[in-house]
Design an enzyme around this catalytic site. Structure first.
Site, short mmCIF file in Angstrom:
data_model
loop_
_atom_site.label_atom_id
_atom_site.label_comp_id
_atom_site.label_asym_id
_atom_site.label_seq_id
_atom_site.Cartn_x
_atom_site.Cartn_y
_atom_site.Cartn_z
N CYS A 1 0.84 -1.20 0.00
CA CYS A 1 0.00 0.00 0.00
C CYS A 1 0.88 1.25 0.00
O CYS A 1 1.42 1.64 1.04
CB CYS A 1 -0.93 0.02 1.21
SG CYS A 1 -1.99 1.49 1.24
N CYS B 1 -0.19 4.12 2.43
CA CYS B 1 0.14 3.86 3.84
C CYS B 1 1.64 3.91 4.08
O CYS B 1 2.09 4.42 5.11
CB CYS B 1 -0.43 2.50 4.28
SG CYS B 1 -2.24 2.49 4.38
#
Length: 178
Positions: free
Chosen positions: A132, A135
Site C-alpha cells: 500500500c 500507507c
C-alpha cells in the site's frame, strides 16, 4: 527457526543468508531489539505463512513483552484492513472517494499499548508487505516526524522484504511437494 531455514531451497539461499543477518542488531541498524522482532513478527503475519509466523513468534517471544507481541499482532491486523482500503483510494481515479469518511474502526492506532513510533515502524513494515503506497508514505512521514532515522526505516523494510520473500518460497515449496 533453524528447521525453517533448512526448508529454504538452494535456489533461494540468498534469503537464507539474509534472514540470518537481518534478525541481528548488526543487520538491522537503527532498530532496537524489540523493534527488530516486532517488525519481523508482524511482517510474518502479513506474509500469510503460518509456519513462518509461528517460527518468528517463537524466536521473538524472549525478546518482547506481552504488550509488544500484542502490538505486532494488532499492527498486522489493522494494516491488513487499512492497506486494502487506502490502496483502493490511492489507485482509484476518483478523488471523491477520499472525501468520504472511512467508517472503519482503527482505535488501536491511537492507543497501541507501545510507543507510537514503534507502532508506526511496525505498521510501515506491514504496509510494505501489503503493497500500500499511500500507507507506506503516511507511516514513513510519521516516523520522520518522530525523528526515527532513515537507517531504521530501511532496516524495517529490509526485514519485511526478506520475510515476505521467504513466505512466498515456502508456500511454493509446500504446493510443489503436494
Amino acid at each position: 527457526m533453524d528447521a525453517l531455514k533448512d526448508r529454504i531451497p538452494d535456489y533461494a539461499r540468498d534469503l537464507r543468508l539474509n534472514i540470518s543477518s537481518i534478525l541481528t542488531p548488526q543487520g538491522a541498524l537503527g532498530l532496537t531489539e524489540a523493534q527488530l522482532w516486532m517488525v519481523a513478527f508482524a511482517s510474518a503475519i502479513a506474509a500469510r505463512n503460518a509456519d513462518l509466523a509461528r517460527a518468528i513468534e517463537d524466536e521473538a517471544a524472549p525478546h518482547l513483552s506481552q504488550a509488544e507481541i500484542e502490538a505486532a499482532r494488532s499492527a498486522a491486523a489493522i494494516m491488513g484492513m487499512n492497506n486494502v482500503y487506502y490502496r483502493f483510494l490511492h489507485l482509484v481515479d476518483d478523488e471523491e472517494y477520499a472525501k468520504l469518511p472511512a467508517r472503519l474502526r482503527m482505535n488501536v492506532i491511537g492507543s497501541p499499548g507501545i510507543p507510537k513510533a514503534d507502532f508506526e515502524l511496525v505498521s510501515l513494515a506491514v504496509s510494505a508487505v501489503n503493497g500500500c503506497g499511500k500507507c507506506v508514505i503516511a507511516h514513513e512521514r510519521m516516523l520522520r516526524q518522530h525523528e526515527v532515522s532513515r537507517e531504521a526505516v530501511q532496516s524495517a523494510v529490509r526485514i519485511a522484504a526478506v520475510i515476505h520473500a521467504i513466505a512466498g518460497v515456502l508456500d511454493y515449496e509446500t504446493a510443489r511437494a503436494a
